[in-house]
Design a protein around this motif. Structure first.
Motif, PDB file in Angstrom:
ATOM      1  N   GLU A 167       0.822  -1.186   0.038  1.00 48.07           N
ATOM      2  CA  GLU A 167       0.183   0.095   0.114  1.00 48.07           C
ATOM      3  C   GLU A 167       0.701   1.306  -0.063  1.00 48.07           C
ATOM      4  OE1 GLU A 167      -3.788   1.958   2.569  1.00 48.07           O
ATOM      5  OE2 GLU A 167      -3.046  -0.164   3.117  1.00 48.07           O
ATOM      6  N   ARG A 168       1.882   1.138   0.830  1.00 46.97           N
ATOM      7  CA  ARG A 168       2.913   2.434   0.761  1.00 46.97           C
ATOM      8  C   ARG A 168       3.373   2.374  -0.669  1.00 46.97           C
ATOM      9  NH1 ARG A 168       5.442  -0.233   5.116  1.00 46.97           N
ATOM     10  NH2 ARG A 168       7.264  -0.570   3.987  1.00 46.97           N
ATOM     11  N   GLU A 169       3.845   1.429  -1.471  1.00 50.38           N
ATOM     12  CA  GLU A 169       4.274   1.863  -2.791  1.00 50.38           C
ATOM     13  C   GLU A 169       3.377   2.437  -3.725  1.00 50.38           C
ATOM     14  OE1 GLU A 169       7.251   1.342  -3.839  1.00 50.38           O
ATOM     15  OE2 GLU A 169       7.887   0.791  -2.059  1.00 50.38           O
ATOM     16  N   LYS A 170       2.044   1.839  -3.454  1.00 55.09           N
ATOM     17  CA  LYS A 170       0.760   2.442  -4.422  1.00 55.09           C
ATOM     18  C   LYS A 170       0.533   3.974  -4.141  1.00 55.09           C
ATOM     19  CE  LYS A 170      -1.795  -1.966  -4.682  1.00 55.09           C
ATOM     20  NZ  LYS A 170      -3.123  -2.707  -4.506  1.00 55.09           N
ATOM     21  N   ARG A 171       0.766   4.415  -2.967  1.00 54.32           N
ATOM     22  CA  ARG A 171       0.466   5.658  -2.595  1.00 54.32           C
ATOM     23  C   ARG A 171       1.577   6.574  -3.013  1.00 54.32           C
ATOM     24  NH1 ARG A 171      -0.746   5.541   3.676  1.00 54.32           N
ATOM     25  NH2 ARG A 171       1.450   5.620   3.814  1.00 54.32           N
ATOM     26  N   LYS A 172       2.484   6.212  -3.640  1.00 58.50           N
ATOM     27  CA  LYS A 172       3.900   6.960  -3.795  1.00 58.50           C
ATOM     28  C   LYS A 172       3.143   7.910  -5.335  1.00 58.50           C
ATOM     29  CE  LYS A 172       7.513   4.733  -1.979  1.00 58.50           C
ATOM     30  NZ  LYS A 172       8.742   4.014  -2.344  1.00 58.50           N
ATOM     31  N   ASP A 173       2.397   7.127  -6.178  1.00 58.95           N
ATOM     32  CA  ASP A 173       1.837   7.914  -7.308  1.00 58.95           C
ATOM     33  C   ASP A 173       0.735   8.708  -7.318  1.00 58.95           C
ATOM     34  OD1 ASP A 173       4.094   6.359  -8.498  1.00 58.95           O
ATOM     35  OD2 ASP A 173       3.028   4.682  -9.043  1.00 58.95           O
ATOM     36  N   LYS A 174       0.116   8.723  -6.060  1.00 61.45           N
ATOM     37  CA  LYS A 174      -1.108   9.404  -5.805  1.00 61.45           C
ATOM     38  C   LYS A 174      -0.516  11.144  -5.721  1.00 61.45           C
ATOM     39  CE  LYS A 174      -3.465   5.697  -5.904  1.00 61.45           C
ATOM     40  NZ  LYS A 174      -4.555   5.630  -6.980  1.00 61.45           N
TER      41      LYS A 174
END
Length: 312
Positions: free
Chosen positions: A299-306
């Motif tokens: 989830e931390r990795e997914k939030r980097k592109d937000k």
């Protein structure tokens, strides 16, 4: 000649007998109008007395109202009092109570959310991005003789402490504090894996560690190994330790070492160090904050592109 040009009209005056009926009619009409006005004034006076009776004898004279309150062009009329009943007051009280309740809830939510975000950012910074990591591969044995590596830290929160069984005061105090933390965390349904790694493998074989740690808390796992394995583990966690040079066999000595609890997340990554400034209460609260703020790596990795990635 002037007389023939300007003609003066003749004025005829009636006799007194002819004027009498006219005078009599005019006087009667004037009297009737005057009588009607007196009747109207008397009626208004009675209405005023009805609402504003004359004060009794001996009573204080009422104060005159300011001119600004007296209507212009007529007598003062009676005004009804506005009913400020309990319905309006009760509605106002409910609105105030609802406002306080909603406002307090919103404040509490944003305060906790702000604290959670700060704790999450602190943990993310401590995981080691852009600087040397705390933690890493190691290979030791537990006090039951079983192998224990960094992989045994995965899947659960762990807390690691470095010490030695012959420590006279600091290690016992810190282990007592750790035992209190573990007991309180269990009451809050948080299972923390406590690990004690010796800095004195020469005097801390597995059986010694097992007996020593049983005095503090049954969940604490003791780790030992040969000198090089212990030294490697200390190096991975940036732990300083030293023993006096030229120690003779059987001689008592003290080991100088760092005094920190290393909190690790379920991925085996370091997220915080708790020093002696944390007591039995504040240490528990700090651990609870990190457990509550933990976000898995995916989830931390997914939030980097937000677009809101700057918050984290």
């Amino acid at each position: 000649m002037l007389r023939s040009i300007v003609r003066v009209p003749s004025i005829t005056f009636a006799s007194k007998e002819a004027m009498r009926p006219v005078l009599r009619k005019t006087t009667l009409a004037h009297f009737m109008n005057h009588y009607r006005s007196l009747s109207v004034s008397a009626t208004k006076l009675q209405e005023i007395k009805k609402y504003d009776p004359a004060p009794a004898v001996g009573s204080p004279k009422p104060k005159k109202k300011p001119l600004s309150r007296i209507p212009i062009g007529g007598a003062e009329t009676h005004t009804q009092k506005v009913d400020t009943g309990s319905t309006i007051e009760f509605t106002t009280w409910k609105a105030a109570a609802l406002f306080i309740l909603i406002g307090g809830g919103v404040y509490y939510f944003f305060k906790n959310e702000k604290q959670r975000l700060e704790t999450e950012k602190e943990a993310e910074a401590n995981r080691g991005y852009g600087r040397p990591l705390v933690g890493g591969p190691f290979s030791l044995i537990d006090f039951n003789g079983n192998p224990f590596t960094e992989k045994d830290l995965l899947g659960k929160f762990s807390i690691i402490y470095f010490g030695f069984s012959h420590c006279p005061d600091i290690c016992p105090d810190e282990l007592d504090k750790l035992g209190a933390w573990l007991t309180e965390l269990k009451k809050r349904d948080i299972n923390l894996q406590p690990v004690f790694i010796t800095c004195d493998p020469a005097r801390d074989p597995p059986e010694v560690l097992k007996e020593y740690l049983s005095e503090f808390h049954p969940d604490i796992i003791g780790l030992t190994g040969d000198y090089d394995a212990v030294k490697n583990a200390c190096k991975k966690y940036r732990v300083y330790f030293s023993t006096p040079p030229n120690v003779k066999p059987g001689q008592d000595y003290l080991v100088d070492h760092s005094i920190f609890f290393y909190l690790m997340d379920p991925e085996g990554q370091f997220i915080d160090a708790l020093g002696r400034n944390y007591d039995e209460q504040t240490g528990v609260e700090k651990i609870v904050e990190h457990v509550s703020a933990y976000v898995p790596k995916e989830e931390r990795e997914k939030r980097k592109d937000k677009w809101y990635s700057f918050l984290f």
